[in-house]
Design an enzyme around this catalytic site. Structure first.
Site, mmCIF file in Angstrom:
data_model
loop_
_atom_site.group_PDB
_atom_site.id
_atom_site.type_symbol
_atom_site.label_atom_id
_atom_site.label_comp_id
_atom_site.label_asym_id
_atom_site.label_seq_id
_atom_site.Cartn_x
_atom_site.Cartn_y
_atom_site.Cartn_z
ATOM 1 N N SER A 122 -61.561 -4.073 8.266
ATOM 2 C CA SER A 122 -61.856 -3.984 9.711
ATOM 3 C C SER A 122 -62.392 -2.601 10.095
ATOM 4 C CB SER A 122 -60.569 -4.245 10.505
ATOM 5 O OG SER A 122 -59.548 -3.358 10.045
ATOM 6 N N LEU A 179 -64.980 1.034 9.371
ATOM 7 C CA LEU A 179 -66.419 1.356 9.350
ATOM 8 C C LEU A 179 -67.107 0.723 8.141
ATOM 9 C CD1 LEU A 179 -68.986 3.142 9.930
ATOM 10 C CD2 LEU A 179 -67.842 4.944 8.607
ATOM 11 N N GLY A 203 -65.788 -1.441 5.855
ATOM 12 C CA GLY A 203 -65.453 -2.864 5.708
ATOM 13 C C GLY A 203 -66.307 -3.750 6.594
ATOM 14 N N TYR A 235 -55.286 14.439 1.526
ATOM 15 C CA TYR A 235 -56.204 13.301 1.309
ATOM 16 C C TYR A 235 -56.859 13.404 -0.056
ATOM 17 C CZ TYR A 235 -60.484 10.513 2.358
ATOM 18 O OH TYR A 235 -61.536 9.606 2.355
ATOM 19 N N LYS A 242 -56.544 10.776 -3.202
ATOM 20 C CA LYS A 242 -57.737 10.061 -3.659
ATOM 21 C C LYS A 242 -57.946 10.292 -5.154
ATOM 22 C CE LYS A 242 -59.491 7.913 -0.064
ATOM 23 N NZ LYS A 242 -59.728 6.453 -0.077
ATOM 24 N N PRO A 299 -68.296 7.962 -2.111
ATOM 25 C CA PRO A 299 -69.303 8.129 -1.054
ATOM 26 C C PRO A 299 -69.316 9.553 -0.491
ATOM 27 C CG PRO A 299 -67.835 6.271 -0.600
ATOM 28 C CD PRO A 299 -67.205 7.080 -1.686
ATOM 29 N N ASN A 356 -70.317 11.633 3.225
ATOM 30 C CA ASN A 356 -69.868 11.286 4.587
ATOM 31 C C ASN A 356 -70.579 10.018 5.073
ATOM 32 O OD1 ASN A 356 -68.979 14.020 4.215
ATOM 33 N ND2 ASN A 356 -68.672 14.110 6.442
ATOM 34 N N ARG A 375 -74.064 18.809 5.108
ATOM 35 C CA ARG A 375 -73.478 17.523 4.759
ATOM 36 C C ARG A 375 -74.555 16.547 4.327
ATOM 37 N NH1 ARG A 375 -69.785 20.365 4.968
ATOM 38 N NH2 ARG A 375 -67.801 20.187 6.096
ATOM 39 N N ASP A 420 -64.984 25.437 10.633
ATOM 40 C CA ASP A 420 -66.176 24.858 10.024
ATOM 41 C C ASP A 420 -65.834 23.890 8.896
ATOM 42 O OD1 ASP A 420 -68.740 27.496 10.150
ATOM 43 O OD2 ASP A 420 -68.343 25.770 11.447
HETATM 44 P P1 NAP Z 1 -61.667 3.382 8.815
HETATM 45 O O1 NAP Z 1 -62.844 2.989 9.626
HETATM 46 O O2 NAP Z 1 -60.681 4.348 9.333
HETATM 47 O O3 NAP Z 1 -60.899 2.041 8.365
HETATM 48 C C1 NAP Z 1 -59.697 2.145 7.653
HETATM 49 C C2 NAP Z 1 -59.288 0.756 7.260
HETATM 50 O O4 NAP Z 1 -58.062 0.823 6.532
HETATM 51 C C3 NAP Z 1 -59.048 -0.139 8.475
HETATM 52 O O5 NAP Z 1 -59.451 -1.456 8.172
HETATM 53 C C4 NAP Z 1 -57.533 -0.065 8.635
HETATM 54 O O6 NAP Z 1 -56.980 -1.211 9.275
HETATM 55 C C5 NAP Z 1 -57.116 -0.018 7.181
HETATM 56 N N1 NAP Z 1 -55.770 0.552 7.036
HETATM 57 C C6 NAP Z 1 -55.384 1.824 7.325
HETATM 58 N N2 NAP Z 1 -54.070 1.960 7.064
HETATM 59 C C7 NAP Z 1 -53.620 0.751 6.607
HETATM 60 C C8 NAP Z 1 -52.357 0.251 6.175
HETATM 61 N N3 NAP Z 1 -51.271 1.035 6.160
HETATM 62 N N4 NAP Z 1 -52.277 -1.032 5.780
HETATM 63 C C9 NAP Z 1 -53.376 -1.829 5.787
HETATM 64 N N5 NAP Z 1 -54.604 -1.429 6.170
HETATM 65 C C10 NAP Z 1 -54.715 -0.140 6.578
HETATM 66 O O7 NAP Z 1 -62.132 3.970 7.400
HETATM 67 P P2 NAP Z 1 -63.572 3.944 6.706
HETATM 68 O O8 NAP Z 1 -64.363 5.097 7.189
HETATM 69 O O9 NAP Z 1 -64.138 2.564 6.776
HETATM 70 O O10 NAP Z 1 -63.173 4.278 5.186
HETATM 71 C C11 NAP Z 1 -63.078 3.241 4.231
HETATM 72 C C12 NAP Z 1 -62.881 3.908 2.882
HETATM 73 O O11 NAP Z 1 -63.989 4.786 2.627
HETATM 74 C C13 NAP Z 1 -61.625 4.762 2.818
HETATM 75 O O12 NAP Z 1 -60.989 4.583 1.561
HETATM 76 C C14 NAP Z 1 -62.147 6.185 2.958
HETATM 77 O O13 NAP Z 1 -61.288 7.107 2.317
HETATM 78 C C15 NAP Z 1 -63.480 6.071 2.282
HETATM 79 N N6 NAP Z 1 -64.457 7.096 2.689
HETATM 80 C C16 NAP Z 1 -64.824 7.207 4.008
HETATM 81 C C17 NAP Z 1 -65.766 8.195 4.374
HETATM 82 C C18 NAP Z 1 -66.210 8.368 5.806
HETATM 83 O O14 NAP Z 1 -66.962 9.323 6.084
HETATM 84 N N7 NAP Z 1 -65.819 7.497 6.720
HETATM 85 C C19 NAP Z 1 -66.311 9.034 3.396
HETATM 86 C C20 NAP Z 1 -65.931 8.859 2.063
HETATM 87 C C21 NAP Z 1 -65.003 7.890 1.724
HETATM 88 P P3 NAP Z 1 -56.904 -1.265 10.906
HETATM 89 O O15 NAP Z 1 -58.292 -1.459 11.374
HETATM 90 O O16 NAP Z 1 -56.003 -2.417 11.195
HETATM 91 O O17 NAP Z 1 -56.332 0.067 11.343
HETATM 92 O O1 GFB Z 2 -66.840 14.883 9.448
HETATM 93 P P1 GFB Z 2 -66.023 16.114 9.627
HETATM 94 O O2 GFB Z 2 -64.955 16.098 10.659
HETATM 95 O O3 GFB Z 2 -65.269 16.472 8.277
HETATM 96 O O4 GFB Z 2 -67.044 17.320 9.901
HETATM 97 P P2 GFB Z 2 -65.801 17.121 6.935
HETATM 98 C C1 GFB Z 2 -66.529 18.574 10.262
HETATM 99 C C2 GFB Z 2 -67.675 19.542 10.550
HETATM 100 O O5 GFB Z 2 -68.371 19.136 11.759
HETATM 101 C C3 GFB Z 2 -67.117 20.941 10.818
HETATM 102 C C4 GFB Z 2 -68.181 20.138 12.773
HETATM 103 O O6 GFB Z 2 -68.075 21.892 10.458
HETATM 104 C C5 GFB Z 2 -66.918 20.888 12.333
HETATM 105 O O7 GFB Z 2 -66.893 22.197 12.917
HETATM 106 N N1 GFB Z 2 -68.038 19.497 14.088
HETATM 107 C C6 GFB Z 2 -68.747 19.821 15.197
HETATM 108 C C7 GFB Z 2 -67.170 18.521 14.405
HETATM 109 N N2 GFB Z 2 -68.350 19.098 16.250
HETATM 110 C C8 GFB Z 2 -67.346 18.267 15.778
HETATM 111 C C9 GFB Z 2 -66.547 17.263 16.398
HETATM 112 O O8 GFB Z 2 -66.628 16.985 17.618
HETATM 113 N N3 GFB Z 2 -65.668 16.613 15.597
HETATM 114 C C10 GFB Z 2 -65.558 16.878 14.250
HETATM 115 N N4 GFB Z 2 -64.691 16.160 13.503
HETATM 116 N N5 GFB Z 2 -66.286 17.859 13.623
HETATM 117 C C11 GFB Z 2 -64.066 15.466 5.945
HETATM 118 C C12 GFB Z 2 -62.731 15.485 5.240
HETATM 119 O O9 GFB Z 2 -64.614 16.753 5.924
HETATM 120 O O10 GFB Z 2 -64.975 14.607 5.260
HETATM 121 C C13 GFB Z 2 -62.147 14.118 5.180
HETATM 122 O O11 GFB Z 2 -61.846 16.371 5.926
HETATM 123 C C14 GFB Z 2 -63.158 13.046 4.808
HETATM 124 O O12 GFB Z 2 -61.077 14.136 4.250
HETATM 125 C C15 GFB Z 2 -64.547 13.272 5.355
HETATM 126 O O13 GFB Z 2 -63.229 12.874 3.441
HETATM 127 C C16 GFB Z 2 -65.573 12.383 4.668
HETATM 128 O O14 GFB Z 2 -67.061 16.478 6.469
HETATM 129 O O15 GFB Z 2 -65.769 18.589 7.092
#
Ligand code: NAP
Ligand code: GFB
Length: 322
Positions: free
Chosen positions: A12, A14, A16, A144, A148, A171, A173, A216, A278
């Site tokens: 459910s 991003l 998924g 985290y 992972k 992946p 970001n 990024r 940052d």
């Molecule tokens: P998300 O939008 O936060 O979705 C998280 C999902 O995990 C939701 O479906 C949530 O269910 C489910 N979930 C969380 N806690 C749970 C629990 N205790 N039991 C069952 N389900 C649970 O995350 P996303 O961005 O899609 O990330 C998906 C995967 O990609 C993750 O493994 C993340 O680490 C990885 N990833 C994400 C990014 C990024 O930038 N977003 C980057 C690299 C890797 P509900 O909707 O019910 O809360």
């Molecule tokens: O995506 P983000 O929150 O995480 O990006 P990371 C953070 C960067 O964006 C920093 C700037 O340089 C922040 O100063 N930024 C500017 C903002 N405005 C904003 C704002 O309104 N919100 C946020 N969140 N940032 C994450 C990891 O690192 O990358 C997680 O901490 C995860 O574990 C994710 O894996 C993919 O890219 O820095």
């Protein structure tokens, strides 16, 4: 994979939701690859994967043959900085339960999810798949990151001890429709939500946190979804596979903010609040291994993906995760 039952944990979220959309689109086009495949997309309402009994009840009910494991506690830099212990414990529990249940219920293949932000903070560039454990991660998200990294350790253990084909992708970001736009969000969805509000209230100035200088790589969720399905069907190594745009596609936070401002046609001034952290300056990852395996794959241009995400948010912001 006719007759397969593919269970998507975190279905459910991003990523998924993007996989769900791609699967529905391909099925509606009559794509033979998807014929007689039963795709099941879970949310936490189906069971709390931090709990072993709830996890096994899900596997018992669905009897999956394949698993895409996305479920996790996920958040941006600032949420990680404030909750490293929670990120570690929750993700350790979820990952151990899902992989243990996959073994217990004889799942043929599992594809789990790491992230390019979990690599060592002190590293050479570009980062590649061999570097996952080569040193401590950035201090902002060690919880985290270590949780992972343990997915990779578990995958190697299940392969060595039981011959299980459990692998992982890494992946960069991710962003797109159905993202988490709330206060715990990553940068792009956070900027989209805040820029939308600024437009609504006619602000003439927009504040981006930090210096805007960090770099990024951003992958569109729909592109990642396509790659995930390819990995499920065709990638059979236990070694992680980086799923990222090219190194040359890397942008600064400033450039990302400018792209969002352009998508909203924001005419005001963008300013930077350097009292905010940052985070990592860069985490440039190489997609060389992916390019060798999928030479034909094309990524959506960043500005196109930003525009589509902004348009989605304008239409769906009232029901989005705010
Ligand atoms: P998300 O939008 O936060 O979705 C998280 C999902 O995990 C939701 O479906 C949530 O269910 C489910 N979930 C969380 N806690 C749970 C629990 N205790 N039991 C069952 N389900 C649970 O995350 P996303 O961005 O899609 O990330 C998906 C995967 O990609 C993750 O493994 C993340 O680490 C990885 N990833 C994400 C990014 C990024 O930038 N977003 C980057 C690299 C890797 P509900 O909707 O019910 O809360
Ligand atoms: O995506 P983000 O929150 O995480 O990006 P990371 C953070 C960067 O964006 C920093 C700037 O340089 C922040 O100063 N930024 C500017 C903002 N405005 C904003 C704002 O309104 N919100 C946020 N969140 N940032 C994450 C990891 O690192 O990358 C997680 O901490 C995860 O574990 C994710 O894996 C993919 O890219 O820095």
């Amino acid at each position: 994979m006719s007759g397969s039952v593919i269970l998507v944990t975190g279905g459910s979220g991003l990523v998924g939701k993007a996989i769900n959309e791609i699967v529905l689109e391909e099925k509606s086009k009559g794509n033979k690859e998807y014929e007689n495949e039963n795709w099941i997309f879970l949310s936490s309402k189906d069971g709390d994967l931090r709990e072993r009994t709830a996890t096994e009840a899900i596997f018992d009910k669905h009897q999956p043959t394949h698993v895409i494991h996305l479920a996790a506690m996920v958040g941006g830099l600032f949420h990680n900085m404030e909750h490293n212990l929670d990120f570690f414990r929750e993700n350790m529990a979820i990952n151990d339960n899902v992989l243990n249940a996959s073994h217990k219920y004889d799942v043929k293949k599992v594809v789990s999810c790491l992230s390019t932000c979990i690599f060592p903070d002190k590293t050479t560039y570009p980062i590649d798949e061999s570097m996952v454990h080569n040193g401590p991660p950035h201090s902002s998200n060690y919880g985290y990151s270590y949780a992972k990294r343990m997915i990779d350790v578990l995958n190697r253990g299940y392969w060595q001890q039981h011959g299980r084909r459990f692998t992982s992708v890494v992946p960069c970001n991710v962003f797109g429709p159905h993202d988490n736009f709330s206060s715990t969000a990553h940068v792009l969805p956070a900027l989209v939500r805040r820029m939308h509000a600024a437009m609504q209230s006619g602000e003439s100035e927009f504040v981006v946190w930090g210096s805007g200088k960090p770099l990024r790589q951003f992958i569109y969720s729909r592109d990642l979804a396509r790659l995930f399905v390819w990995v499920l069907r065709h990638y059979d190594s236990v070694d992680p596979l980086i799923l990222s745009v090219d190194e040359s596609d890397e942008v600064s936070i400033s450039q990302a903010a400018e792209a969002i401002a352009a998508a909203f046609d924001f005419q005001g001034k963008i300013v930077y609040d350097t009292t905010r952290a940052d985070g990592q300056y860069k985490k440039t990852a190489s997609n060389k291994k992916l390019r060798e395996l999928c030479p034909e794959f094309t990524f959506t241009p960043f500005t196109t993906a930003v525009k589509e995400t902004v348009e989605w948010f304008k239409v769906n912001h009232e029901s989005a995760r705010l």
